[in-house]
Structure formats: C-alpha cells, structure tokens
Design a protein around this motif. Sequence first.
Motif, PDB file in Angstrom:
ATOM      1  N   ARG A 227      56.610 -13.607  16.848  1.00 48.33           N
ATOM      2  CA  ARG A 227      55.715 -13.505  17.997  1.00 48.33           C
ATOM      3  C   ARG A 227      55.672 -12.086  18.563  1.00 48.33           C
ATOM      4  N   ASN A 228      56.396 -11.162  17.946  1.00 49.75           N
ATOM      5  CA  ASN A 228      56.568  -9.795  18.476  1.00 49.75           C
ATOM      6  C   ASN A 228      56.997  -9.836  19.938  1.00 49.75           C
ATOM      7  N   MET A 229      57.804 -10.825  20.288  1.00 49.62           N
ATOM      8  CA  MET A 229      58.251 -10.970  21.665  1.00 49.62           C
ATOM      9  C   MET A 229      59.360  -9.969  21.954  1.00 49.62           C
ATOM     10  N   ILE A 230      59.267  -9.343  23.090  1.00 45.10           N
ATOM     11  CA  ILE A 230      60.272  -8.382  23.527  1.00 45.10           C
ATOM     12  C   ILE A 230      61.465  -9.162  24.056  1.00 45.10           C
ATOM     13  N   LEU A 231      62.655  -8.749  23.675  1.00 52.39           N
ATOM     14  CA  LEU A 231      63.870  -9.379  24.168  1.00 52.39           C
ATOM     15  C   LEU A 231      64.587  -8.376  25.050  1.00 52.39           C
ATOM     16  N   GLU A 232      64.971  -8.842  26.208  1.00 53.07           N
ATOM     17  CA  GLU A 232      65.613  -7.965  27.179  1.00 53.07           C
ATOM     18  C   GLU A 232      66.797  -8.706  27.798  1.00 53.07           C
ATOM     19  N   PHE A 233      67.803  -7.973  28.173  1.00 54.05           N
ATOM     20  CA  PHE A 233      68.941  -8.542  28.876  1.00 54.05           C
ATOM     21  C   PHE A 233      68.918  -7.999  30.292  1.00 54.05           C
ATOM     22  N   GLY A 234      69.097  -8.879  31.263  1.00 56.02           N
ATOM     23  CA  GLY A 234      69.014  -8.442  32.644  1.00 56.02           C
ATOM     24  C   GLY A 234      69.954  -9.210  33.535  1.00 56.02           C
ATOM     25  N   GLY A 235      69.750  -9.025  34.812  1.00 58.57           N
ATOM     26  CA  GLY A 235      70.625  -9.674  35.780  1.00 58.57           C
ATOM     27  C   GLY A 235      71.871  -8.838  36.003  1.00 58.57           C
TER      28      GLY A 235
ATOM     29  N   ARG B 280      51.205  -4.679  30.812  1.00 58.08           N
ATOM     30  CA  ARG B 280      51.731  -4.434  29.470  1.00 58.08           C
ATOM     31  C   ARG B 280      52.793  -5.462  29.111  1.00 58.08           C
ATOM     32  N   GLU B 281      53.657  -5.796  30.060  1.00 50.78           N
ATOM     33  CA  GLU B 281      54.702  -6.793  29.816  1.00 50.78           C
ATOM     34  C   GLU B 281      54.603  -7.896  30.850  1.00 50.78           C
ATOM     35  N   ARG B 282      54.759  -9.112  30.367  1.00 44.23           N
ATOM     36  CA  ARG B 282      54.772 -10.301  31.212  1.00 44.23           C
ATOM     37  C   ARG B 282      56.064 -11.031  30.898  1.00 44.23           C
TER      38      ARG B 282
ATOM     39  N   TYR C 297      69.677 -13.695  30.714  1.00 41.38           N
ATOM     40  CA  TYR C 297      70.631 -13.333  31.758  1.00 41.38           C
ATOM     41  C   TYR C 297      71.837 -12.642  31.139  1.00 41.38           C
ATOM     42  N   GLY C 298      72.255 -11.557  31.737  1.00 40.78           N
ATOM     43  CA  GLY C 298      73.314 -10.722  31.191  1.00 40.78           C
ATOM     44  C   GLY C 298      74.622 -11.433  30.923  1.00 40.78           C
ATOM     45  N   GLN C 299      74.954 -12.438  31.729  1.00 41.97           N
ATOM     46  CA  GLN C 299      76.206 -13.159  31.531  1.00 41.97           C
ATOM     47  C   GLN C 299      76.166 -14.028  30.270  1.00 41.97           C
ATOM     48  N   SER C 300      75.009 -14.134  29.641  1.00 40.52           N
ATOM     49  CA  SER C 300      74.842 -14.958  28.439  1.00 40.52           C
ATOM     50  C   SER C 300      74.912 -14.140  27.158  1.00 40.52           C
ATOM     51  N   LEU C 301      75.396 -12.935  27.247  1.00 38.70           N
ATOM     52  CA  LEU C 301      75.443 -12.053  26.090  1.00 38.70           C
ATOM     53  C   LEU C 301      76.265 -12.649  24.944  1.00 38.70           C
ATOM     54  N   ASP C 302      77.371 -13.294  25.247  1.00 40.57           N
ATOM     55  CA  ASP C 302      78.183 -13.917  24.198  1.00 40.57           C
ATOM     56  C   ASP C 302      77.420 -15.045  23.510  1.00 40.57           C
TER      57      ASP C 302
ATOM     58  N   PHE D 267      56.803 -22.058  23.827  1.00 39.05           N
ATOM     59  CA  PHE D 267      55.996 -22.280  25.029  1.00 39.05           C
ATOM     60  C   PHE D 267      55.595 -20.960  25.690  1.00 39.05           C
ATOM     61  N   LEU D 268      56.546 -20.045  25.827  1.00 33.99           N
ATOM     62  CA  LEU D 268      56.247 -18.786  26.496  1.00 33.99           C
ATOM     63  C   LEU D 268      55.194 -17.991  25.740  1.00 33.99           C
ATOM     64  N   ALA D 269      55.242 -17.993  24.421  1.00 31.89           N
ATOM     65  CA  ALA D 269      54.209 -17.306  23.642  1.00 31.89           C
ATOM     66  C   ALA D 269      52.842 -17.947  23.871  1.00 31.89           C
ATOM     67  N   LYS D 270      52.796 -19.266  23.929  1.00 22.46           N
ATOM     68  CA  LYS D 270      51.523 -19.959  24.163  1.00 22.46           C
ATOM     69  C   LYS D 270      50.975 -19.660  25.551  1.00 22.46           C
ATOM     70  N   ARG D 271      51.831 -19.331  26.485  1.00 21.37           N
ATOM     71  CA  ARG D 271      51.414 -18.969  27.845  1.00 21.37           C
ATOM     72  C   ARG D 271      51.205 -17.457  27.971  1.00 21.37           C
ATOM     73  N   ARG D 272      51.255 -16.739  26.848  1.00 16.73           N
ATOM     74  CA  ARG D 272      51.033 -15.290  26.759  1.00 16.73           C
ATOM     75  C   ARG D 272      52.095 -14.472  27.497  1.00 16.73           C
ATOM     76  N   ILE D 273      53.310 -14.996  27.520  1.00 11.24           N
ATOM     77  CA  ILE D 273      54.463 -14.254  28.022  1.00 11.24           C
ATOM     78  C   ILE D 273      55.023 -13.483  26.837  1.00 11.24           C
ATOM     79  N   ASN D 274      55.148 -12.170  26.965  1.00 16.79           N
ATOM     80  CA  ASN D 274      55.564 -11.365  25.813  1.00 16.79           C
ATOM     81  C   ASN D 274      56.961 -10.766  25.947  1.00 16.79           C
ATOM     82  N   ASN D 275      57.656 -11.052  27.040  1.00 17.13           N
ATOM     83  CA  ASN D 275      58.971 -10.471  27.272  1.00 17.13           C
ATOM     84  C   ASN D 275      59.912 -11.562  27.764  1.00 17.13           C
ATOM     85  N   LEU D 276      60.909 -11.869  26.982  1.00 19.20           N
ATOM     86  CA  LEU D 276      61.897 -12.884  27.333  1.00 19.20           C
ATOM     87  C   LEU D 276      63.172 -12.176  27.758  1.00 19.20           C
ATOM     88  N   VAL D 277      63.603 -12.426  28.980  1.00 15.04           N
ATOM     89  CA  VAL D 277      64.792 -11.793  29.526  1.00 15.04           C
ATOM     90  C   VAL D 277      65.916 -12.819  29.540  1.00 15.04           C
TER      91      VAL D 277
END
Length: 187
Positions: free
Chosen positions: A168-176, A114-116, A147-152, A135-145
């Motif tokens: 691109r209906n890309m999912i945005l997530e914060f992690g790390g 479901r998520e890549r 890094y949490g320290q980059s929130l600012d 590039f990530l959309a062209k490679r069929r990556i649908n979730n861009l994470v």
Amino acid sequence: NATGPETLAAQELAKYIRAITQAELPIINAASPGPHEIMVDSAEGGRDGFDLTVTRDRITIHGHTPRGALYGAYQLLEDLGCRWYYIGQLGEVVPMAASLRLPHQTTTQSASFRERSVMVAYPFYYDRFEEWIDFLAKRRINNLVIYGQSLDWWKSTRARYLPLLQARNMILEFGGHILPNFVPREL
C-alpha cells in the motif's frame, strides 16, 4: 512493472467485482490494454490523487502517485456501492448485482494533505492489525503511527506486516512517548 499499490488495486478490483457480480476479471500485465478493460497506472510525485475516467469501452485509473492508483480503485468500488465503515467484514458493505453500470465521467481527486495519519496506540489494536492496515488504506490514510511503547511488539511481528504496508506504500512511523527507546531515562 506494476508497483505494489497498482498490483493491489487490480487485485482489489477483481476481488470486489467478483463479490458484487460473480464475474471473474483476469489481471493482465500489459502496457497497452485493449478495449473493455480497466487500466491502472501511476506517476511519481505529487500527492496521493488520481484521475478516474469511465468511457463506453474502458475505465482508466491514473494515480498521481502509486498510492493514488490504489485510492482511485477504491473510489471506483465506492462508485459501485462498496463501503468500508469499520475494520473486517462487520464494517464492509458490498452490494450484489447481476450487472454493473457507471455513467461516463471523469473524477479527479487530489489529497489536501501530503500525509494523513492514524496512531494505533493500544495493544488491543494489534490483535487485528492486518485488518486495520487494510481499512486505513481504504479510507485513504497513508501514514500509520505505532505507539512508541509498542516497539518490541513491532520488532517481533514486522516480517508479517511489512509486506502489507509495502503493498500500500503506507508510511510507518513510531510516535508517542518514544524517547526512552533511544535514550535511557537516567540521562
């Protein structure tokens, strides 16, 4: 009433077919396209798959989701010889041809997951963030994470990048290591 990914799919097809053949393809917003047209549509639900059908008179890209319609357009461009190996023009291969030919075929793809996801974890990625999204959309990556320290950084640039992600209906997530952004370390 095209979705963002359907609109982007039409724009990408017109852009790359122009680069390959110098032919201009107009983008028509019509519920029932005529012969000799490429039709892009999608449904809601399921995974990011698509059905790509090539016949003598029409090419139809039906996404199982709106994102799937965009991925079907990228598959059609790959069938025409386009490749994306890395971000930007350095990683892009676009053939040149006087005319285009495709065999009559139906290609069906369904996403295994479901998520890549890809995590963009270091600040040097942000210098070319727009190219990474593309590039990530062209490679069929649908979730861009991010890094949490980059929130600012995200807070100061989201107005620039959010429309690209939404198209691109890309999912945005914060992690790390993100917990300190929500709870002070002393707690």
